[in-house]
Enzyme design. Structure first.
Site, PDB file in Angstrom:
ATOM      1  CD  GLU B 368      35.512  56.505  61.322  1.00 60.45           C
ATOM      2  OE1 GLU B 368      34.738  56.981  60.487  1.00 60.45           O
ATOM      3  OE2 GLU B 368      35.243  56.431  62.535  1.00 60.45           O
ATOM      4  CB  SER B 371      45.538  60.057  52.926  1.00 56.54           C
ATOM      5  OG  SER B 371      45.432  60.840  54.085  1.00 56.54           O
ATOM      6  CD  GLU B 372      47.798  56.877  51.434  1.00 53.67           C
ATOM      7  OE1 GLU B 372      47.190  56.390  52.413  1.00 53.67           O
ATOM      8  OE2 GLU B 372      48.596  57.835  51.536  1.00 53.67           O
TER       9      GLU B 372
END
Lengths: 259, 385
Positions: B368, B371-372
């Site tokens: 979903e 982090s990047e």
């Protein structure tokens, strides 16, 4: 099929109970409260009866401070129809006699075929309220019930109850007071849709004056105390097993005095 | 500032807590080994209403709001993560495209089934060449009379194998792609040309399956374009909005798992004796526990705050939601790492749940929106202000 279910809110079974510094009760700050598990059996049984007869009402009657509404609301979320909340300092912490007096007064305004009580509350363990309530109302009572079969005409019921080492089956005319025992059923969860619906169900708040009752407690609790802490055990070390066994036997006979 | 949680949400959390304790946790190890959730438990999830948390009430759902959803997810994530994932697609990516952009007919037809859990829905965007670069999908849809013919392969589709329907994204205009050339379709599993492909072998999340979905001239009626005819070419926006909406709840899942790991670690540290005393008496352990608790506390405040913003202010929380997703999931990974350390060798063993949480949580930084991607979103929002 109409049932009146008496419900008490009690500390969660997982709570670490502490006595307050004055010794007048337990520390209630920060502890979680739940429906007394035996009362939860009552709620479930009342709901099943209503479902079986496809008509009727399940009314929840609880005595306690403001927070008790949360337990009433949970019972409504399970499927009960409405609640009566008796909230009066004179009754909330009173003895079983006074509590039963207040319940009997509140029950006068409710129609019911059966009154369910838990056979005991897991906090004070008196096991008295159900019996006293039946006396005040002049109703037959059956205690420690594990099975309920109501006759089609709702004039009587066959009940199974726990007795020492077995079961007893009794027939009782209705209305009557039933006290619920473990094994009666497996209570359902308060489902999330049920919780949404419960928001709109009525809870009628009453105090002792509104019930037209002045309760008279027969018991005064003098002091609360924790059980003494267990003393450290005794270790027998550095001996050969046969000698150690002799020491253990000596200790059990002379010090513990259990053999 | 009022942090009081409404009574009905408290009662819901209590129901979920009991459900976890009485029904889910006792079988969580069995589910892990068998890689399968017993149907009986899915039935109970339906009865509890867990599939319809985010669906509007007029379509049979509960619509309990962002805070409500987060609280339920937080509690449900204190056991095997597969249980939360089982209800996750119906509440999140499998339904929100229809909730936000669907036609009235689509909502009436599909949402009640999704809300009750009678049908499981899933979200089919990812492809081998299109992960974070979602606009690079290769699946195509071509209009042939009254139907669109879909061709292509989707992968990593959560609940793909148990799904009765999927919201599928396909290219309808190769030149425009993300700028008007991607369309969202509602595909039922019984449509001709729809196949479930391989079930993927994962590091963790056992009990929850992700699979390939194959579209081989799959015929989808014209009225199953999400939002209908006018929305042909607008599917990429639907996909992005759907993912935006799920971010807070991903934070809640990570938070719940971290909280459970903290409780397990505190319990273990008090009873595990080394060098003649419980390891909880060593500062090295105490500092890890303190760090875990502090970061969990910080995460909870930002999660609840962002949920409250969305529920009460109705403001856009795109930036905050990405912050919550990246912070809570990375926090939970740090907490899991420390929990394994507190448990020592036992933390590495399959006999205890700690190693399972450690593996399952690794995914939260990827799915979903990695982090990047979250950091890109946060920076983009920051720099345009």
């Amino acid at each position: 099929m109409k049932s009146l279910v008496c419900l008490k809110q009690v500390p969660d079974t997982e709570t670490q109970i502490k006595v307050n510094p004055e010794g007048t009760g337990i520390v209630t700050e920060g502890i979680k409260h739940i429906i007394n598990p035996y009362d939860e059996f009552s709620v479930e049984e009342a709901l099943r009866l209503k479902e079986k007869f496809k008509e009727g009402e399940v009314v929840i009657l609880a005595i306690g401070p403001d927070r008790a509404t949360e337990s009433i609301r949970t019972a409504l979320a399970m499927g009960a129809d409405r609640g009566i909340h008796v909230n009066d300092p004179a009754v909330n912490t009173a003895d079983p006699f006074a509590v039963a007096q207040a319940l009997a007064a509140a029950a006068k305004d409710v129609q019911y075929d059966v009154i369910f009580c838990g056979h005991r509350a897991i906090d004070d363990d008196f096991c008295e309220v159900g019996a006293m309530l039946a006396e005040f109302l002049g109703l037959p009572q059956v205690t420690l019930v594990t099975k309920v079969e109501v006759a089609a005409d709702k004039k009587s019921a066959i009940l199974e109850r726990d007795i020492e080492g077995g079961k007893e089956t009794v027939e009782v005319p209705l209305p009557c007071v039933v006290t619920s025992q473990k094994g009666l059923n497996e209570p359902r969860y308060a489902s999330l849709p049920g919780i949404m619906k419960a928001k709109k169900k009525p809870i009628d708040a009453k105090n002792a004056a509104a019930l037209g009752v002045s309760v008279e407690a027969k018991l005064q609790s003098k002091e609360y105390s924790m059980p003494p802490e267990r003393k450290a055990g005794k270790k027998i070390e550095g001996l050969e097993p046969p000698d150690a066994a002799k020491q253990v036997v000596q200790a059990l006979r002379n010090e513990a005095k259990i053999i | 500032m009022d942090f009081t949680i409404p009574e009905n949400l408290k009662l819901m959390v209590e129901t979920v807590r009991r459900f976890v304790k009485q029904d889910l946790e006792p079988v969580s190890q069995q589910v892990e080994e068998e890689d399968f959730i017993p149907e009986e438990l899915v039935r109970k999830m339906r009865e509890l209403g867990l599939f319809g948390l985010s669906i509007p009430q007029e379509y049979g759902g509960l619509d309990i709001g962002a805070l409500g959803e987060c609280l339920v997810y937080e509690e449900l994530s204190k056991t095997n993560a597969c249980f939360r994932t089982r209800i996750g697609t119906n509440n999140g990516i499998g339904s929100q495209g229809i909730v936000m952009d669907g036609t009235k007919e689509q909502k009436e037809k599909y949402l009640p089934r999704i809300a009750s859990g009678e049908w499981t829905s899933c979200f089919a965007l990812s492809e081998p060449e299109a992960g974070s670069d979602a606009a690079n999908i290769q699946t195509t849809a071509e209009l042939k009379g009254d139907h669109w013919a879909l061709n292509g392969l989707k992968h990593f589709i959560t609940n793909g194998d148990v799904a009765d329907m999927a919201v599928v994204f396909a290219v309808t205009d190769r030149k425009k792609r993300a700028r008007g050339g991607i369309t969202a379709f509602i595909v039922e599993k019984t449509f001709p040309g729809f196949y479930v492909g391989a079930i993927e072998r994962k590091m963790g999340m056992r009990g929850s399956h992700t699979s390939e979905l194959i579209f081989d001239n799959c015929l989808v009626p014209k009225e199953n374009v999400v939002g209908g005819e006018p929305n042909v070419g607008r599917g990429f926006a639907t996909a992005m909005k759907t993912l935006d909406k799920g971010r807070l709840t991903m934070g809640a899942c990570a938070l719940g798992a971290a909280q459970k790991l903290l409780e397990l670690s505190v319990g273990y540290a008090k009873q595990r004796v080394q060098f003649g005393k419980p390891i909880a008496e060593f500062q090295a352990i105490q500092f890890m526990l303190a760090d875990m608790a502090t970061q969990i506390y910080a995460s909870r405040q930002m999660l609840y705050h962002a949920a409250w913003l969305r529920d009460t202010k109705g403001t856009s929380v795109i930036k905050e939601a990405s912050m919550v997703k990246v912070y809570c999931t990375e926090m939970a990974n740090r907490v899991a790492d420390m929990a394994v350390q507190v448990f020592g060798g036992m933390g590495y063993m399959k006999d205890l749940p700690v190693e399972r949480f450690y593996r399952d949580l690794r995914l939260t930084r990827i799915y979903e929106g990695t982090s990047e991607i979250q950091r890109l979103v946060i920076a983009r929002e920051l720099l345009k202000e």
